[in-house]
Design an enzyme around this catalytic site. Structure first.
Site, PDB file in Angstrom:
ATOM      1  N   PHE A 271      11.894  -8.864  -2.009  1.00  0.00           N
ATOM      2  CA  PHE A 271      12.167 -10.218  -2.499  1.00  0.00           C
ATOM      3  C   PHE A 271      13.206 -10.942  -1.642  1.00  0.00           C
ATOM      4  CE2 PHE A 271      10.810  -9.393  -7.192  1.00  0.00           C
ATOM      5  CZ  PHE A 271       9.484  -9.587  -6.829  1.00  0.00           C
TER       6      PHE A 271
ATOM      7  N   CYS B  79      24.700 -10.559  -6.397  1.00  0.00           N
ATOM      8  CA  CYS B  79      24.433 -11.866  -7.034  1.00  0.00           C
ATOM      9  C   CYS B  79      25.309 -12.087  -8.270  1.00  0.00           C
ATOM     10  CB  CYS B  79      22.955 -12.031  -7.348  1.00  0.00           C
ATOM     11  SG  CYS B  79      22.262 -10.741  -8.360  1.00  0.00           S
TER      12      CYS B  79
ATOM     13  N   ASN C 161      19.825 -16.212  -7.549  1.00  0.00           N
ATOM     14  CA  ASN C 161      20.253 -14.883  -7.086  1.00  0.00           C
ATOM     15  C   ASN C 161      19.696 -14.536  -5.708  1.00  0.00           C
ATOM     16  OD1 ASN C 161      17.894 -14.845  -8.955  1.00  0.00           O
ATOM     17  ND2 ASN C 161      17.638 -12.793  -8.123  1.00  0.00           N
TER      18      ASN C 161
HETATM   19  N1  LIG Z   1      17.022  -9.248  -5.567  1.00  0.00           N
HETATM   20  C1  LIG Z   1      18.199  -9.864  -5.631  1.00  0.00           C
HETATM   21  O1  LIG Z   1      18.363 -10.879  -6.328  1.00  0.00           O
HETATM   22  C2  LIG Z   1      19.378  -9.338  -4.850  1.00  0.00           C
HETATM   23  C3  LIG Z   1      20.573 -10.074  -4.875  1.00  0.00           C
HETATM   24  C4  LIG Z   1      21.677  -9.600  -4.152  1.00  0.00           C
HETATM   25  C5  LIG Z   1      21.569  -8.415  -3.433  1.00  0.00           C
HETATM   26  N2  LIG Z   1      20.400  -7.710  -3.455  1.00  0.00           N
HETATM   27  C6  LIG Z   1      20.343  -6.459  -2.671  1.00  0.00           C
HETATM   28  O2  LIG Z   1      19.497  -6.686  -1.549  1.00  0.00           O
HETATM   29  C7  LIG Z   1      18.787  -5.474  -1.230  1.00  0.00           C
HETATM   30  C8  LIG Z   1      17.290  -5.808  -1.240  1.00  0.00           C
HETATM   31  O3  LIG Z   1      16.935  -6.237  -2.542  1.00  0.00           O
HETATM   32  P1  LIG Z   1      15.478  -6.739  -2.892  1.00  0.00           P
HETATM   33  O4  LIG Z   1      15.552  -7.262  -4.270  1.00  0.00           O
HETATM   34  O5  LIG Z   1      14.935  -7.588  -1.819  1.00  0.00           O
HETATM   35  O6  LIG Z   1      14.699  -5.337  -2.890  1.00  0.00           O
HETATM   36  P2  LIG Z   1      13.135  -5.067  -2.777  1.00  0.00           P
HETATM   37  O7  LIG Z   1      12.373  -6.265  -3.197  1.00  0.00           O
HETATM   38  O8  LIG Z   1      12.876  -3.770  -3.476  1.00  0.00           O
HETATM   39  O9  LIG Z   1      12.900  -4.853  -1.206  1.00  0.00           O
HETATM   40  C9  LIG Z   1      13.362  -3.726  -0.514  1.00  0.00           C
HETATM   41  C10 LIG Z   1      12.792  -3.737   0.888  1.00  0.00           C
HETATM   42  O10 LIG Z   1      13.306  -2.639   1.621  1.00  0.00           O
HETATM   43  C11 LIG Z   1      12.244  -1.889   2.229  1.00  0.00           C
HETATM   44  N3  LIG Z   1      12.682  -0.494   2.241  1.00  0.00           N
HETATM   45  C12 LIG Z   1      12.857   0.342   1.181  1.00  0.00           C
HETATM   46  N4  LIG Z   1      13.330   1.530   1.578  1.00  0.00           N
HETATM   47  C13 LIG Z   1      13.463   1.443   2.936  1.00  0.00           C
HETATM   48  C14 LIG Z   1      13.905   2.360   3.935  1.00  0.00           C
HETATM   49  N5  LIG Z   1      14.306   3.608   3.619  1.00  0.00           N
HETATM   50  N6  LIG Z   1      13.914   1.953   5.223  1.00  0.00           N
HETATM   51  C15 LIG Z   1      13.508   0.696   5.564  1.00  0.00           C
HETATM   52  N7  LIG Z   1      13.076  -0.214   4.656  1.00  0.00           N
HETATM   53  C16 LIG Z   1      13.063   0.164   3.362  1.00  0.00           C
HETATM   54  C17 LIG Z   1      11.038  -2.179   1.363  1.00  0.00           C
HETATM   55  O11 LIG Z   1       9.820  -2.165   2.070  1.00  0.00           O
HETATM   56  P3  LIG Z   1       9.044  -0.845   2.502  1.00  0.00           P
HETATM   57  O12 LIG Z   1       9.282   0.175   1.415  1.00  0.00           O
HETATM   58  O13 LIG Z   1       7.628  -1.294   2.617  1.00  0.00           O
HETATM   59  O14 LIG Z   1       9.633  -0.445   3.826  1.00  0.00           O
HETATM   60  C18 LIG Z   1      11.275  -3.637   0.959  1.00  0.00           C
HETATM   61  O15 LIG Z   1      10.810  -4.504   1.974  1.00  0.00           O
HETATM   62  C19 LIG Z   1      19.186  -4.450  -2.292  1.00  0.00           C
HETATM   63  O16 LIG Z   1      20.178  -3.610  -1.784  1.00  0.00           O
HETATM   64  C20 LIG Z   1      19.717  -5.312  -3.431  1.00  0.00           C
HETATM   65  O17 LIG Z   1      20.671  -4.648  -4.224  1.00  0.00           O
HETATM   66  C21 LIG Z   1      19.301  -8.153  -4.127  1.00  0.00           C
END
Ligand SMILES: NC(=O)c1ccc[n+]([C@@H]2O[C@H](COP(=O)([O-])OP(=O)(O)OC[C@H]3O[C@@H](n4cnc5c(N)ncnc54)[C@H](OP(=O)(O)O)[C@@H]3O)[C@@H](O)[C@H]2O)c1
Length: 347
Positions: free
Chosen positions: A15, A148, A311
């Site tokens: 996301f 966030c 967020n």
């Molecule tokens: N969502 C929010 O609102 C938000 C806000 C602030 C901070 N965050 C932080 O931002 C980070 C990402 O959040 P998100 O919500 O975007 O998560 P997400 O939707 O679950 O996306 C995670 C991404 O990481 C990749 N990934 C997973 N394991 C991996 C690995 N070992 N090596 C390389 N790529 C990997 C996944 O793709 P593949 O598995 O296909 O490689 C996917 O593209 C998290 O740490 C979260 O805590 C999120």
């Protein structure tokens, strides 16, 4: 650095990764060079993010990453601390969106997370939130975007700390309501539609990890609770403060204006006219704006502060690009000028 700055996104299928790709798509200087996904290697980025169907880039495997000027890492907690040496080898600047480099010490990671595998890098990392840390961002080579919930809370309370309305000894209770995109794209039992729809679910009544971040960067303790609510984008923080000295509306306006008057992405929404008299996530959805508002109760015993962000924008990808712009010496609003929509359905 040339006029075009090449960017990579690790975790481009997630996301916040998708939000980074969307911002980079219209950024005047950053050019997408590579985006990774292990699950979608070889697929077009529009296959996962249909708003980007006009692009012909394809996801690559993270092992095939090559040099870029700036690398954004949008991966689950624990991934970037494990791979940080590889990331700094391929990029001059790394901006991590996870929690892996937000706190300053290994001890904090031992207390709040499951330890840290690259503690020597913690000193190098600069916390991204420009409103509180702008002066440390130019030339930073490892930047940690804020959480966030922490961002919404810090943006709401920071001017009160700076102006000594909050001194650290008063009781502060913060309740954050957050949408489902906070949990990322990966499915879980709690996030499937039947379980998630229609909820107002307390998910961290006490001990939320963002408390550590809030305490470190705000410099005061808060009692923090989070609720998962029925929206997709948005975090809305309500802080109840029980001040030790009476405060007036004009004290508060002065405190907020002093800090935020020149901030490009903070707007006050504090009891004016119209329907949206206080901050509301729906109004800032899709934008990098944070809105802040407040009210003092008539007996002057309680001050309520509201703040609202998207967020995935101010709370992660937008903040990451804002900090990157400053680190790279670009116009700090580059790529982030879009406002939200009105009217809009539930984001
Ligand atoms: N969502 C929010 O609102 C938000 C806000 C602030 C901070 N965050 C932080 O931002 C980070 C990402 O959040 P998100 O919500 O975007 O998560 P997400 O939707 O679950 O996306 C995670 C991404 O990481 C990749 N990934 C997973 N394991 C991996 C690995 N070992 N090596 C390389 N790529 C990997 C996944 O793709 P593949 O598995 O296909 O490689 C996917 O593209 C998290 O740490 C979260 O805590 C999120």
């Amino acid at each position: 650095m040339s006029e075009t700055i090449t960017a990579g996104v690790i975790g481009g299928s997630g996301f916040t990764g998708g939000e980074l790709l969307r911002i980079i798509d219209s950024h005047p200087v950053l050019t997408l060079d590579q985006a990774t996904s292990r699950s979608y290697t070889g697929k077009s980025i529009g296959y996962v993010h249909p708003n980007l169907r006009h692009r012909d880039d394809r996801f690559i495997d993270p092992d095939d990453l090559s040099s870029v000027d700036i690398l954004f890492t949008a991966t689950p907690h624990g991934v970037s601390m494990k791979h940080i040496d590889e990331y700094v080898d391929v990029a001059d600047t790394v901006v991590d969106l996870s929690a892996d480099f937000r706190l300053s010490t290994e001890e904090q990671y031992n207390e709040w997370y499951d330890g840290h595998s690259a503690p020597d890098r913690l000193d190098q990392a600069v916390y991204a939130l420009p409103e509180i840390n702008r002066e440390n961002l130019p030339q930073a080579d490892l930047i940690a975007a804020g959480g966030c919930n922490a961002t919404a809370t810090i943006i709401g309370l920071y001017p009160l700390v700076k102006s000594d309305v909050i001194t650290g000894s008063e009781q502060i209770v913060v309740d954050v309501k957050v949408g489902s995109s906070e949990g990322g794209a990966a499915e879980s039992q709690a996030s499937n539609h039947a379980e998630r729809s229609g909820i107002v679910r307390p998910y961290a009544p006490t001990g939320h990890r963002h408390e550590a971040e809030i305490e470190e960067y705000l410099g005061v303790s808060v009692s923090f609770t989070a609720h998962a609510v029925d929206m997709i984008r948005g975090a809305s923080a309500t802080a109840h403060i029980f001040p030790e000295q009476p405060v007036t509306n004009s004290d508060l306006w002065r405190a907020y204006r002093d800090v935020y008057e020149d901030e490009p992405f903070v707007r006050m929404a504090s009891g004016g006219g119209g329907v949206y008299r206080y901050p509301e996530p729906k109004v800032v959805a899709g934008s990098n704006y944070a809105e802040v508002g407040f009210e003092v109760d008539p007996g002057n015993k309680r001050l309520v502060v509201f703040s609202a962000i998207d967020n995935m924008m101010k709370g992660s990808a937008g903040q990451a690009v804002h900090a990157a712009n400053i680190a790279l010496g670009l116009d700090e609003t580059a790529g982030l000028e879009s406002t939200g929509f009105h009217p809009i359905g539930a984001p």
